[in-house]
Design a protein around this motif. Structure first.
Motif: not given
Length: 761
Positions: A190-194, A385-394, A446-450
């Motif tokens: 499963k590739k990370t969406q960057l 969490l023990s991992y970096s979660p998806t960027a979006a969250r309500p 999904n990981i976002v880089v700003a």
């Protein structure tokens, strides 16, 4: 932030034991040498793992495959006090790292230890005698298959300089530099969406000033923007690099508007006043490049001027109307991008400084129409969490936090103009991105880089190299920001926005002060009043409105003095324009009589006409002097015009009169103008005497007229009698008898009448 234990099965226990045993054996000669020379403190002080500075200037390929040959090149510099002899440089492969924090720890470690691994045999390079202060380049090439890499993961890769310092008879490691080698033999399950944000943002360049001509020639603070968009400049490089990368352009529309202004006639402030700008061709070329680049990319437009949301939330919300600028800034952003670039941007994203958020910042951002808040994971932290979660969250209220990864977002900060710093940053970026994927290989996230808002040229080049190295897509695939906002959130990810008290003090100290927003409010109020009187308000409202938005820019952080100077210059220039419409000082006046006309002159030195003003005279003693009715004012540009007031006096003496202009909403405009009126009224007794005298003169004139008329009649009778042959004088029907009275007028004469008389014939 909690993170995963790392890759499962990243290193076999047997292999780990063998490497540790080898390291222990390798350390025996060093221990023996130390025991043999207990009386040589100077030699020990001049040697050690930091005697020689090892610089890794290039590493290719950055993420090698099985059949590749790894090439590492750099520079060796003797920082010690004695020569280095019998030296060689080699590669050391450490164990696979187990977590993201392990990468951080390895990057910070300075001393040499067994964790640095064994030197790869037969792949070293001999180094001639290295004198103190001398530098020497090196290049190492090793087939990847000879590295002995195991399972997929991130490996520590070291470059060491081993040799002998003066006074020692044994070899030791005198220099060490660590970097990281991401190792992925095949595509991830499963590739990370960057999602990588690519900012086109700059500091404020345009002033509020424009020339008083039909074209409204803009004036720039300096010529720095021309340098940024010229070939090789910061903004030019960002566009040239970004157009071929899978990134999302995040644009401050003020940059586009400023460059667009440069495509025409413009001026630049200088020590001797504004001078003509000469970079129209450069501006046109850059805009053309941006227009071409965004055709295949998503474009996100920040509110015009990139307002500092944190400053507004913490300092500006107490100032009336401060938050009211966000909505218009967002509207102007969409219009600017669409007009100049021909694309419709997304305007529903807010990006607070450094991605630091709290509840008040979210409230301010959403009030301006942005329902997607770009935060950062060191602000909206994970607790469980023990991992970096998806960027979006309500985060409630229909709003979404897009939480960028802090490590990846800050990977390319600092001075990357040195090749070594850039190389290490790229390798660490790739290592962290691979480790994220390895935390949960069966879960796509999904990981976002700003990154930093205004990256330098070297930072942009390193960013581009890092993103490009991910392009083969072995563990990551691109996704634009719009897609990241729609991604399904992790159920366990933190959704609680920090409170206002949790905002970092280091960032709070960089905010615009409350006084800044108070000054902005005064400028806006003055602009609103000025707009009401102008026949062409757009000539003033547009440049000043844009300048006010620029006064709130995030780019003023770290430049408090520059921000204050810019605000002052905008307000002062507007104040100077408003004073071009003024009342001309009038000298004292004297009124002789009960009524008179008083003229008051309004001067308009603006290019355009003014209207909607009311000129009013106010008497300090209305019972003595009525100053007349107010008058509506309209004066053409570059003209002066007098307006006459019909005044009425009721008593003698001096009266103070004040002239004041008012806008259509009743606010005073400009300074009042005062003068004195001295009334010299004529009294009723004098008027009566004059009237009686005039009446007497009229009666006297009537009497004289009647007397002359009777005398003329008698003469006519006498002449008639003479014509009948009588020899005596007659009076009327008969002759004149002795004793009759003499006539009271002389005989008729053809001579001119006496002075002051008029005789009717």
């Amino acid at each position: 932030m909690a993170e995963a234990a790392g890759f499962q099965g990243s290193e076999r226990p047997r292999g780990r034991w063998l490497r540790r045993a080898a390291a222990l054996i390798a350390g025996v000669p060093l221990l023996v040498g130390m025991l043999q020379f207990p009386d040589a403190p100077e030699a020990r002080a001049a040697s050690g793992p930091r005697t020689v500075d090892v610089s890794v200037d290039a590493l290719t390929p950055t993420a090698p495959k099985k059949d590749d040959t790894l090439t590492v090149s750099g520079t060796l510099t003797n920082d010690g006090d004695s020569p280095i002899t019998d030296a060689h440089v080699g590669l050391r492969l450490g164990p696979a790292l187990s977590s993201r924090s392990a990468i951080d720890s390895a990057a910070k470690r300075t001393g040499f230890s067994s964790a640095d691994g064994q030197e790869i045999q037969n792949r070293t390079q001999k180094i001639d005698k290295l004198e103190p202060g001398v530098s020497r380049p090196f290049t190492l090439q090793v087939p990847v298959k000879d590295l002995g890499l195991g399972s997929d993961g991130v490996y520590q890769l070291g470059v060491s300089l081993s040799g002998r310092a003066q006074g020692t008879s044994y070899e030791q490691v005198l220099g060490m530099k660590r970097t990281f080698l991401p190792w992925q033999t095949s595509d991830a399950e499963k590739k990370t969406q960057l999602t990588y944000l690519w900012p086109l943002i700059s500091s404020t360049h345009l002033t509020a000033e424009t020339d008083a001509d039909a074209e409204q020639t803009p004036v720039f603070r300096n010529d720095n923007l021309a340098a940024e968009i010229a070939p090789g400049g910061r903004l030019q490089q960002l566009v040239a690099l970004g157009k071929d990368l899978p990134v999302t352009f995040v644009i401050d529309p003020d940059v586009l508007a400023s460059v667009d202004a440069m495509t025409k006639t413009y001026k630049v402030e200088g020590p001797n006043g504004p001078t003509a700008g000469k970079n129209q061709a450069v501006a046109k070329q850059w805009l053309s490049q941006v227009e071409e680049a965004v055709k295949t990319h998503e474009v996100v437009a920040l509110p015009f001027g990139d307002p500092d949301l944190a400053s507004l939330a913490h300092r500006g919300k107490e100032v009336p109307s401060a938050l009211g600028h966000l909505g218009p800034a967002t509207t102007l952003a969409a219009k600017t991008v669409e007009t100049i670039l021909g694309v419709k941007p997304r305007t529903d994203f807010a990006w607070p400084a450094d991605g630091a958020v709290d509840s008040s910042i979210v409230d301010v951002a959403t009030s301006g129409g942005s329902h997607n808040i770009i935060a950062r994971s060191d602000s909206l932290q994970e607790n469980s969490l023990s991992y970096s979660p998806t960027a979006a969250r309500p985060i409630g209220g229909g709003n979404t936090a897009i939480v960028a990864d802090a490590r990846l977002s800050t990977a390319f900060e600092g001075d990357l103009s040195k090749a070594e710093n850039s190389t290490l940053a790229i390798q660490q970026f790739l290592a962290q991105s691979l480790m994220v994927n390895g935390q949960e290989p069966g879960r796509q996230r999904n990981i976002v880089v700003a990154p930093q808002r205004t990256p330098s040229v070297s930072q942009a080049q390193a960013m581009a190299a890092g993103v490009k190295a991910l392009a083969p897509g072995r563990w990551a695939e691109p996704l634009n920001l719009g897609g990241a906002a729609k991604a399904a959130p992790d159920p366990g990810a933190n959704r609680e926005v920090p409170g206002a008290g949790e905002y970092p003090d280091s960032l709070r100290r960089q905010e615009l002060p409350t006084e800044a927003f108070e000054q902005i409010q005064k400028t806006q109020a003055a602009l609103d009043d000025f707009e009401l009187i102008l026949s062409q308000p757009g000539r003033v409202v547009t440049p000043f409105g844009n300048a006010i938005m620029r006064e709130m820019s995030t780019e003023w952080r770290g430049d408090a003095a520059g921000a204050a100077a810019f605000r002052t210059s905008v307000h002062s220039y507007l104040d100077g324009l408003t004073k071009n419409v003024q009342l001309i000082q009038k000298s004292d006046a004297t009124l002789s009589g009960r009524s008179a006309t008083i003229p008051v002159t309004v001067q308009n030195n603006l290019v355009q006409g003014v209207k909607g003003l009311t000129l009013e005279l106010t008497s300090s003693q209305p019972n003595r002097l009525d100053a007349g009715e107010p008058q509506q004012i309209m004066v053409d540009g570059g003209h002066s015009q007098s307006f006459k007031f019909d005044t009425t006096a009721n008593a003698n003496g001096p009266v103070q009169v004040t002239a004041q202009l008012y806008t259509s909403d009743g606010k005073p405009y400009g300074r009042p103008m005062s003068f004195q009126v001295n009334v010299t009224e004529i009294t009723s007794a004098i008027m009566l005497v004059i009237a009686v005298g005039v009446l007497l003169l009229v009666l006297a004139g009537v009497r004289i007229y009647l007397q002359r008329k009777r005398a003329a009649a008698r003469r006519d009778e006498e002449e008639a009698d003479d014509g009948n042959g009588g020899d005596g004088e007659t009076d009327g029907d008969g002759p004149v008898q002795p004793g009759d009275p003499e006539p009271d007028t002389g005989s008729e004469s053809t001579d001119a009448s006496g002075s002051g008389e008029k005789v009717d014939r």
